[in-house]
Motif scaffolding. Structure first.
Motif: not given
Lengths: 476, 482
Positions: A374-377, A381-386, A413-416, A459-461
């Motif tokens: 999970l922490i790796n994600k 930057n796959t997901i935010s802490s939230k 997470q949206v990184t586009d 919340g995914k941006a």
């Protein structure tokens, strides 16, 4: 008047041997009454004790861990008294020559300071059986399964000055015996039992008369029982009374201590050396052999966590109090490589859940590999802490690893930057009033825009990208 | 057949002169006939004995017999025997049947020995006359009005009356050697720790030692071969190699240095007894030994020290008899204290209660240093006396008892006189040394015993010395008319 509290603790720790101190009977918890009592435990005539070498080893291990003098010649004594759950009519204990002499324990107090509390001695002795007063229609049942269970009685110096210090001492002791693997330390099963010698005195004056408070078998009760006993003694003295030296039983339901028996009319135990056992002789080589098996102890581990993982003293302390937690933490770091995040997740999020659910970390539904994943994600930057909190909850619910949860729930997470730019543009276009406010210097509304964008993205941006792009657009 | 000891019976069995079953049946019949007058047995193990005898004969038929296979013996009722009552001479254990064998009993069973029965004894081995038994006094076969000595009086009387070829016994302050002297037998108390105490009911743990009552030193050696050895179940049994105790019996005694403690020939020693002992010592000189006077300066303190240490240990050892788990329990106890008080008041006899009280007192706060600690100091001094003596001599010899057997009932109201019975034997237990009493003549047709004391773990040498004496004399073959 300023009163000072003086406390000394006597802690009985049940050693985690397979068999009894002087017989081959099992000491496993929860067996049918009297199924774990052999001819010696029943004190049949002609039976004799043989010392359990494992118990000796564990006692020495404790002594070495607290840097104590180890008795090269220790002697068992008979402590004589009659009671139905004491089959021999004497308890075999150690009086004048205990296996462990003077040592000490460093205890971290609430304010973060460290206090060294002296340990007077620790000796081996056998437990008694149990008298069962219920279910026998006014008669008493005797269960001798526990009779002969090996105990280490650890006696502290009267250097403890408050109930919270007493608890801190006990927690440290508890931590240590679990690190050493010499006891299961389960207070609810009576693996660790505590009696407190409590007295009060006016600051600077000599020691007051003490009362021994018994039956305080949880950390919570230790604190409550000592506080209530201290209050009782102070009230008594301020009313012109005097404290009687006696044993007092703590009643956790009424939160009071009450007199059990006065020591003034107490048993004369008629101690004398146990003639059925020769003095226990050990040598330096034996002690060194045991010292070599010592695991990394709490204080050393804490220091290493601070050095190796760059953790704060507080974080390191929280993680190293309990060996299982420390091991869990290190397993998480091994997977993710991020000590700071691992420390936070283990000591905050996971711990909160475990406390709430009242389960030990060893039984946590989220194993270290999962949490590390999970922490790796988060770090990639796959997901935010939230969002990670949402994933964590799903993990607790047994929904699999982070990768799968993110995929099934579409939490990536949206990184586009194109997609984020579109969202930013939409939000700016829909809120011209706030744009005006921002541009006239009211920078506080920046947060409003961020909130709107995150809402838009569910919340995914990626928050960092949102900040950057929003700042660029607004300043145009 | 009844005149034969173990060695002779063993040869007869090997030669096929008779079977173990025949010997066993004959002994059982003789016990039934003769023991009414002696009271030397508490329990007769008829059924089991015959089964053991048959099994022994079968073993022999297969050619697997050891020297003791099929030999019938009796065990002092202090050794626990699986399935057979072990009373220790007490009402407290009148209903006690152990689910295990003492190591000593187990060793004899393994060797194929037949257990004829359990012999009478002073209650919990506390006594020097066998008058404190719950089962009544034992009579001396040399004169039925006299005591056989104690506490192993039943074993001694049975062996002397030929109600068994030999018997086990225990010795805490003289309980093997003094009955041996009174009944004209060979009584061996091995070094403390040589024979396992496991399953042997404790009187005073640091002094108790199992041994033998036999008709010859050779028989004692044969028995010790079976009994001796380290027992992991007894932490005080010592882990040093045993010897073949029959191997050295025939060594000559040339050059043997015998110490004669002046304190054992002082006031209180009967003149006739002294004469017999002096004669025996001359016999040893003829066998090539030299005599040397030695001193055991603290020996006069031994009885006092013993009567602190032994009761102190006994007071704790006997605490387990509380009516809770086994043994005697008073009728209809009102509460816990009543259960304890009446169970122990009714279950123990007077002498046992006296010693529990002495021991409890000696260990009490405020008296512990004055009694227990002081007694332990004396114990060390006594041990030092022996060490000093053994720097000069090989063995120490003297009378086992100051006089011959006394009348039943003559000393029962005077415990201190009774305690002085063991004046020559007690110090040996305090020092943990091996000792043996051998017959050295008759005074008014009553046996006199010569005590031989050795260094630790010199049983082999003691047996050799005793055997050589018995080759040169015939005192050990004298038997009473039964």
């Amino acid at each position: 008047m300023e009163w000072e509290t003086v406390i000394g603790l006597e802690v009985h720790v049940q050693l985690a041997t397979k068999s009894k101190l002087f017989s081959g009977s099992s000491i496993e918890f929860g067996a049918e009454p009297n199924t774990q009592a052999n001819v010696f435990d029943l004190a049949l005539p002609g039976t004799l004790p043989v010392l359990n070498k494992k118990a000796l080893e564990m006692a020495v291990k404790f002594g070495v861990a607290i840097d104590a003098e180890i008795g090269l010649k220790s002697v068992f004594d008979r402590k004589n008294y009659f009671y139905p759950d004491l089959p021999k009519g004497y308890q075999t204990s150690q009086l004048d020559f205990p296996i462990v002499g003077k040592g000490s324990l460093d205890v971290t107090l609430e304010d973060g300071s460290i206090k060294t509390i002296g340990i007077t001695r620790a000796h081996m002795e056998e437990d008694a059986g149990k008298s069962l007063h219920e279910d026998f229609h006014g008669e008493t049942g005797i269960d001798l399964n526990r009779a002969g269970t090996p105990l280490l009685e650890i006696v502290s110096e009267p250097e403890i000055r408050s109930a919270t210090e007493a608890v801190a001492f006990l927690k440290k002791l508890h931590s240590l015996i679990l690190y050493l693997g010499i006891s299961d330390g389960d207070m609810s099963k009576g693996n660790m039992r505590c009696d407190a010698n409590v007295s009060v005195r006016l600051k600077g004056e000599e020691l007051g008369t003490r009362a021994e408070v018994k039956n305080i078998n949880s950390f919570k009760f230790v604190e409550k029982a000592i506080n209530i006993e201290v209050a009782r003694q102070i009230e008594l003295l301020e009313d012109g009374g005097r404290v009687v030296q006696e044993t007092r039983l703590y009643d956790s339901e009424k939160n009071e201590t009450r007199s059990m028996r006065s020591k003034e009319v107490a048993n004369d135990y008629r101690y004398f050396p146990e003639p059925d056992l020769l003095p226990v002789l050990i040598d330096e080589a034996y002690i060194e052999e045991i010292r070599a098996t010592l695991p990394e102890l709490p204080d050393t581990k804490r220091q290493r966590f601070m050095n190796e993982y760059k953790l704060s003293e507080y974080d390191a302390l929280v993680l190293t109090n309990d060996l299982a937690t420390a091991n869990y933490f290190e397993a998480v770091v091994l997977v993710c490589g991020n000590a700071k995040l691992s420390a936070n997740w283990v000591s905050v999020d996971l711990q909160a859940y475990l406390n709430e659910a009242e389960i030990p970390i060893s039984e946590s539904p989220v194993r270290p590999e999962l949490l590390g994943g999970l922490i790796n994600k988060i770090t990639d930057n796959t997901i935010s802490s939230k969002i990670a909190k949402t994933v964590f909850e799903a993990m607790l619910a047994g929904e699999g690893n982070a990768e799968n949860i993110i995929k099934t729930k579409g939490l990536k997470q949206v990184t586009d930057s194109g997609a984020i730019e579109t969202m930013v543009a939409t939000v700016i276009a829909n809120n011209p009033e706030q744009v005006e406010q921002y541009q006239s210097g009211k920078e506080k509304v920046f947060g409003f825009f961020v909130g709107q964008i995150m809402k838009e993205s569910k919340g995914k941006a990626n928050p960092a990208q949102v900040n950057q792009i929003l700042k660029d657009k607004l300043s145009k | 057949m009844f005149k034969s000891g173990i060695a002779e019976l063993s040869r007869s069995l090997a030669a096929g002169e008779f079977s173990s079953e025949e010997i066993t049946s004959a002994y059982l019949a003789r016990i039934k006939e003769k023991d009414k007058a002696l009271n030397s047995y508490i329990t007769l193990c008829e059924e089991q004995a015959l089964a053991q005898a048959k099994a022994a004969d079968a073993t022999r038929a297969k050619g697997e017999a050891s020297l003791l296979t099929g030999i019938p013996l009796a065990h002092k009722d202090i050794f626990c025997t699986a399935g057979i009552k072990t009373s220790c001479g007490s009402r407290m254990l009148d209903n006690f049947i152990a689910p295990y064998n003492a190591t000593v009993v187990e060793n004899f069973n393994q060797a194929g020995v037949v257990t004829l029965g359990k012999t009478n004894m002073d209650e919990f081995a506390m006594g020097s006359s066998n008058e404190t038994s719950y089962y009544g006094p034992v009579h001396n076969p040399w004169d039925k009005d006299l005591v056989p000595g104690g506490s192993s009086g039943g074993s001694a009387s049975a062996v002397a009356a030929h109600l068994c070829p030999a018997a086990t016994a225990t010795d805490t302050g003289g309980s093997i050697r003094q009955p041996a002297a009174f009944c004209g037998l060979t009584g061996l108390k091995p070094t403390y720790g040589r024979v396992s105490r496991w399953g042997m009911i404790a009187f005073a743990s640091s002094l108790d030692q199992a041994g033998t009552l036999t008709r010859s030193a050779e028989d004692a050696a044969l028995m010790l071969n079976v009994m001796a050895g380290h027992d992991p179940k007894d932490s005080t049994s010592i882990d040093i190699a045993t010897e073949n105790y029959t191997a050295n019996l025939n060594r000559p005694l040339d050059g043997l240095k015998i110490g004669i403690p002046v304190q054992h020939f002082a006031e209180g020693l009967n003149a006739d007894v002294e004469q017999k002992i002096r004669n025996a010592l001359s016999e040893f000189e003829k066998l090539g030994a030299t005599l040397k006077d030695i001193s055991l300066p603290n020996s006069h303190q031994s009885v006092s020290a013993y009567y602190v240490i032994a009761p102190a240990e006994a007071s704790a050892n006997l605490s387990r008899y509380d009516g809770v788990r086994y043994g005697y329990r008073c009728d209809d106890p009102q509460d816990l204290e009543d259960l304890y008080k009446r169970t122990r008041s009714e279950g123990f006899g007077t002498e046992v209660k006296r010693r529990i009280m002495i021991g409890t007192y000696a260990l009490s706060a405020g008296y512990y240093d004055a009694y227990y600690i002081k007694a332990q100091k004396i114990r060390r001094l006594i041990k030092n006396d022996f060490d000093n003596a053994f720097a000069e001599v090989d063995v120490i010899m003297g009378p086992t008892s100051p006089h011959t057997a006394f009348k039943i009932g003559s000393q029962t109201n005077d415990p201190v006189t009774m305690y002085l019975e063991d004046i020559y034997t007690i110090a040996v237990n305090l020092a943990g040394l091996p000792g043996i009493s051998v017959p050295a003549g008759l005074v008014k047709n009553l046996p006199v015993g010569l005590q031989i004391i050795g260094k630790n773990f010199t049983e082999s040498h003691l047996l050799n010395i005793a055997h050589q004496f018995q080759q040169a004399t015939d005192w050990h073959t004298q038997t009473p008319e039964i």
